[in-house]
Design a protein around this motif. Sequence first.
Motif, PDB file in Angstrom:
ATOM      1  N   VAL A   1     -47.536  -0.750   7.416  1.00 65.55           N
ATOM      2  CA  VAL A   1     -47.405  -0.173   8.749  1.00 65.55           C
ATOM      3  C   VAL A   1     -47.575  -1.277   9.788  1.00 65.55           C
ATOM      4  O   VAL A   1     -48.380  -2.179   9.621  1.00 65.55           O
ATOM      5  CB  VAL A   1     -48.478   0.920   8.976  1.00 65.55           C
ATOM      6  N   VAL A   2     -46.815  -1.172  10.876  1.00 66.29           N
ATOM      7  CA  VAL A   2     -46.962  -2.062  12.019  1.00 66.29           C
ATOM      8  C   VAL A   2     -47.485  -1.227  13.181  1.00 66.29           C
ATOM      9  O   VAL A   2     -46.883  -0.219  13.545  1.00 66.29           O
ATOM     10  CB  VAL A   2     -45.612  -2.701  12.414  1.00 66.29           C
ATOM     11  N   ASN A   3     -48.611  -1.638  13.747  1.00 67.27           N
ATOM     12  CA  ASN A   3     -49.188  -0.938  14.888  1.00 67.27           C
ATOM     13  C   ASN A   3     -49.244  -1.866  16.084  1.00 67.27           C
ATOM     14  O   ASN A   3     -49.663  -3.019  15.948  1.00 67.27           O
ATOM     15  CB  ASN A   3     -50.610  -0.462  14.581  1.00 67.27           C
ATOM     16  N   CYS A   4     -48.856  -1.355  17.237  1.00 66.89           N
ATOM     17  CA  CYS A   4     -49.024  -2.102  18.480  1.00 66.89           C
ATOM     18  C   CYS A   4     -50.457  -1.846  18.947  1.00 66.89           C
ATOM     19  O   CYS A   4     -50.766  -0.762  19.438  1.00 66.89           O
ATOM     20  CB  CYS A   4     -48.013  -1.642  19.531  1.00 66.89           C
ATOM     21  N   VAL A   5     -51.335  -2.832  18.769  1.00 67.35           N
ATOM     22  CA  VAL A   5     -52.747  -2.629  19.081  1.00 67.35           C
ATOM     23  C   VAL A   5     -53.070  -2.876  20.547  1.00 67.35           C
ATOM     24  O   VAL A   5     -54.053  -2.340  21.060  1.00 67.35           O
ATOM     25  CB  VAL A   5     -53.653  -3.490  18.187  1.00 67.35           C
ATOM     26  N   ALA A   6     -52.237  -3.672  21.236  1.00 64.49           N
ATOM     27  CA  ALA A   6     -52.514  -3.960  22.641  1.00 64.49           C
ATOM     28  C   ALA A   6     -51.252  -4.444  23.333  1.00 64.49           C
ATOM     29  O   ALA A   6     -50.298  -4.885  22.685  1.00 64.49           O
ATOM     30  CB  ALA A   6     -53.616  -5.001  22.775  1.00 64.49           C
ATOM     31  N   GLU A   7     -51.271  -4.355  24.667  1.00 62.61           N
ATOM     32  CA  GLU A   7     -50.174  -4.849  25.492  1.00 62.61           C
ATOM     33  C   GLU A   7     -50.758  -5.547  26.708  1.00 62.61           C
ATOM     34  O   GLU A   7     -51.781  -5.121  27.235  1.00 62.61           O
ATOM     35  CB  GLU A   7     -49.272  -3.696  25.943  1.00 62.61           C
ATOM     36  N   ILE A   8     -50.090  -6.604  27.139  1.00 59.53           N
ATOM     37  CA  ILE A   8     -50.483  -7.336  28.343  1.00 59.53           C
ATOM     38  C   ILE A   8     -49.303  -7.300  29.297  1.00 59.53           C
ATOM     39  O   ILE A   8     -48.209  -7.736  28.956  1.00 59.53           O
ATOM     40  CB  ILE A   8     -50.857  -8.799  28.019  1.00 59.53           C
ATOM     41  N   ASP A   9     -49.521  -6.763  30.489  1.00 63.05           N
ATOM     42  CA  ASP A   9     -48.478  -6.659  31.510  1.00 63.05           C
ATOM     43  C   ASP A   9     -48.777  -7.690  32.593  1.00 63.05           C
ATOM     44  O   ASP A   9     -49.798  -7.608  33.272  1.00 63.05           O
ATOM     45  CB  ASP A   9     -48.468  -5.247  32.091  1.00 63.05           C
ATOM     46  N   ASP A  10     -47.885  -8.663  32.746  1.00 64.83           N
ATOM     47  CA  ASP A  10     -48.095  -9.773  33.676  1.00 64.83           C
ATOM     48  C   ASP A  10     -46.939  -9.829  34.673  1.00 64.83           C
ATOM     49  O   ASP A  10     -46.105 -10.730  34.628  1.00 64.83           O
ATOM     50  CB  ASP A  10     -48.220 -11.082  32.898  1.00 64.83           C
ATOM     51  N   GLN A  11     -46.890  -8.852  35.568  1.00 65.63           N
ATOM     52  CA  GLN A  11     -45.853  -8.802  36.598  1.00 65.63           C
ATOM     53  C   GLN A  11     -46.151  -9.849  37.666  1.00 65.63           C
ATOM     54  O   GLN A  11     -47.311 -10.069  38.019  1.00 65.63           O
ATOM     55  CB  GLN A  11     -45.821  -7.420  37.256  1.00 65.63           C
TER      56      GLN A  11
ATOM     57  N   THR B   1     -46.135  -8.383  27.114  1.00 68.79           N
ATOM     58  CA  THR B   1     -46.433  -8.999  25.823  1.00 68.79           C
ATOM     59  C   THR B   1     -47.110  -7.965  24.947  1.00 68.79           C
ATOM     60  O   THR B   1     -48.093  -7.352  25.355  1.00 68.79           O
ATOM     61  CB  THR B   1     -47.354 -10.216  26.002  1.00 68.79           C
ATOM     62  N   LYS B   2     -46.576  -7.769  23.738  1.00 64.16           N
ATOM     63  CA  LYS B   2     -47.144  -6.802  22.799  1.00 64.16           C
ATOM     64  C   LYS B   2     -47.837  -7.543  21.671  1.00 64.16           C
ATOM     65  O   LYS B   2     -47.330  -8.538  21.164  1.00 64.16           O
ATOM     66  CB  LYS B   2     -46.056  -5.895  22.231  1.00 64.16           C
ATOM     67  N   ILE B   3     -48.983  -7.029  21.279  1.00 64.47           N
ATOM     68  CA  ILE B   3     -49.737  -7.580  20.163  1.00 64.47           C
ATOM     69  C   ILE B   3     -49.650  -6.559  19.031  1.00 64.47           C
ATOM     70  O   ILE B   3     -50.213  -5.471  19.111  1.00 64.47           O
ATOM     71  CB  ILE B   3     -51.208  -7.876  20.539  1.00 64.47           C
ATOM     72  N   ASN B   4     -48.902  -6.915  17.986  1.00 65.76           N
ATOM     73  CA  ASN B   4     -48.693  -6.026  16.844  1.00 65.76           C
ATOM     74  C   ASN B   4     -49.548  -6.492  15.682  1.00 65.76           C
ATOM     75  O   ASN B   4     -49.637  -7.687  15.400  1.00 65.76           O
ATOM     76  CB  ASN B   4     -47.220  -6.036  16.405  1.00 65.76           C
ATOM     77  N   LYS B   5     -50.132  -5.527  14.991  1.00 63.01           N
ATOM     78  CA  LYS B   5     -50.948  -5.828  13.815  1.00 63.01           C
ATOM     79  C   LYS B   5     -50.246  -5.240  12.598  1.00 63.01           C
ATOM     80  O   LYS B   5     -49.900  -4.070  12.578  1.00 63.01           O
ATOM     81  CB  LYS B   5     -52.342  -5.214  13.959  1.00 63.01           C
TER      82      LYS B   5
ATOM     83  N   GLN C   1     -46.771 -11.458  41.218  1.00 69.27           N
ATOM     84  CA  GLN C   1     -47.378 -10.981  42.461  1.00 69.27           C
ATOM     85  C   GLN C   1     -48.238  -9.737  42.264  1.00 69.27           C
ATOM     86  O   GLN C   1     -48.491  -9.009  43.215  1.00 69.27           O
ATOM     87  CB  GLN C   1     -46.305 -10.688  43.538  1.00 69.27           C
ATOM     88  N   ARG C   2     -48.669  -9.456  41.039  1.00 71.66           N
ATOM     89  CA  ARG C   2     -49.546  -8.318  40.745  1.00 71.66           C
ATOM     90  C   ARG C   2     -50.661  -8.774  39.810  1.00 71.66           C
ATOM     91  O   ARG C   2     -50.576  -9.819  39.195  1.00 71.66           O
ATOM     92  CB  ARG C   2     -48.775  -7.191  40.062  1.00 71.66           C
ATOM     93  N   ASP C   3     -51.687  -7.928  39.694  1.00 74.04           N
ATOM     94  CA  ASP C   3     -52.773  -8.216  38.764  1.00 74.04           C
ATOM     95  C   ASP C   3     -52.283  -8.057  37.328  1.00 74.04           C
ATOM     96  O   ASP C   3     -51.476  -7.175  37.034  1.00 74.04           O
ATOM     97  CB  ASP C   3     -53.948  -7.263  38.994  1.00 74.04           C
ATOM     98  N   VAL C   4     -52.796  -8.884  36.454  1.00 75.07           N
ATOM     99  CA  VAL C   4     -52.490  -8.758  35.031  1.00 75.07           C
ATOM    100  C   VAL C   4     -53.227  -7.532  34.510  1.00 75.07           C
ATOM    101  O   VAL C   4     -54.396  -7.314  34.829  1.00 75.07           O
ATOM    102  CB  VAL C   4     -52.939 -10.023  34.260  1.00 75.07           C
ATOM    103  N   LYS C   5     -52.519  -6.718  33.703  1.00 72.04           N
ATOM    104  CA  LYS C   5     -53.114  -5.499  33.153  1.00 72.04           C
ATOM    105  C   LYS C   5     -53.070  -5.559  31.631  1.00 72.04           C
ATOM    106  O   LYS C   5     -52.196  -6.185  31.044  1.00 72.04           O
ATOM    107  CB  LYS C   5     -52.368  -4.260  33.630  1.00 72.04           C
ATOM    108  N   VAL C   6     -54.027  -4.863  31.013  1.00 73.14           N
ATOM    109  CA  VAL C   6     -54.144  -4.816  29.558  1.00 73.14           C
ATOM    110  C   VAL C   6     -54.350  -3.361  29.142  1.00 73.14           C
ATOM    111  O   VAL C   6     -54.982  -2.597  29.870  1.00 73.14           O
ATOM    112  CB  VAL C   6     -55.369  -5.644  29.085  1.00 73.14           C
ATOM    113  N   ARG C   7     -53.791  -3.009  27.987  1.00 75.89           N
ATOM    114  CA  ARG C   7     -54.130  -1.707  27.416  1.00 75.89           C
ATOM    115  C   ARG C   7     -54.229  -1.830  25.909  1.00 75.89           C
ATOM    116  O   ARG C   7     -53.483  -2.570  25.283  1.00 75.89           O
ATOM    117  CB  ARG C   7     -53.154  -0.621  27.839  1.00 75.89           C
ATOM    118  N   PHE C   8     -55.191  -1.100  25.358  1.00 76.14           N
ATOM    119  CA  PHE C   8     -55.409  -1.070  23.915  1.00 76.14           C
ATOM    120  C   PHE C   8     -54.916   0.270  23.394  1.00 76.14           C
ATOM    121  O   PHE C   8     -55.254   1.323  23.937  1.00 76.14           O
ATOM    122  CB  PHE C   8     -56.892  -1.262  23.593  1.00 76.14           C
ATOM    123  N   ASN C   9     -54.112   0.208  22.349  1.00 77.44           N
ATOM    124  CA  ASN C   9     -53.505   1.404  21.783  1.00 77.44           C
ATOM    125  C   ASN C   9     -54.167   1.762  20.457  1.00 77.44           C
ATOM    126  O   ASN C   9     -54.701   0.910  19.769  1.00 77.44           O
ATOM    127  CB  ASN C   9     -52.005   1.175  21.549  1.00 77.44           C
ATOM    128  N   THR C  10     -54.102   3.044  20.133  1.00 77.06           N
ATOM    129  CA  THR C  10     -54.494   3.519  18.815  1.00 77.06           C
ATOM    130  C   THR C  10     -53.207   3.846  18.071  1.00 77.06           C
ATOM    131  O   THR C  10     -52.140   3.933  18.691  1.00 77.06           O
ATOM    132  CB  THR C  10     -55.389   4.765  18.917  1.00 77.06           C
TER     133      THR C  10
END
Length: 191
Positions: free
Chosen positions: A58-68, A47-51, A70-79
């Motif tokens: 301009v469209v910036n992808c500020v964060a992503e949520i990876d929800d695979q 899941t991408k969070i675009n601002k 059988q795995r832990d949910v992961k998050v990353r914040f982008n510049t």
Amino acid sequence: MSRGAPKPPPPHKLTFATNSVRNTTFAEDNNKFYYEIVTRFWHPHLTKINKYDYEARVVNCVAEIDDQPQRDVKVRFNTPDAEGEWVRACDFVKNDGTAIGGTFAQGDGTEYRWKTHNRYLQLIKSDDDEEVPVAEYHPHKRHFGVWRMSQRAFLEVKPEASAALDRIIVSYLLMERRRRQTKIRVKLETN
């Protein structure tokens, strides 16, 4: 005439386009804040969070949520110029012992805590003794409870928390996913 203290600025009202936590938009009426949450069908676990910045167009992808599965949910914040490091969601939003609540910290050290009040999420500052909400979720309303929506759901964010808006939205999405999954588990266990 004496003038009193200036009136505080009104809170930002980010209206949801849909009730989904995977594909929706959060937007203020004047589009000062406009976030798009997108989960593409060819990447169903990302899941991408675009601002959108309408002034700079301009469209910036500020964060992503990876929800695979059988795995832990992961998050990353982008510049705007680089992608961030993946962090486990449980390290970003630390569970505070309740089923749904959790705490997270902003880059400047301010710590926020999600809690439920009347079954709806509220965000407060962790060090606030009065527990005044900084952000508050308001659910959608329907005509007579069954027909079309009379009011869309919205997230009300006070201006003092607007610097942390990216992290507030990502943490809200994680908390709402956790709340909905807990509700599904309870229904499955009762059947």
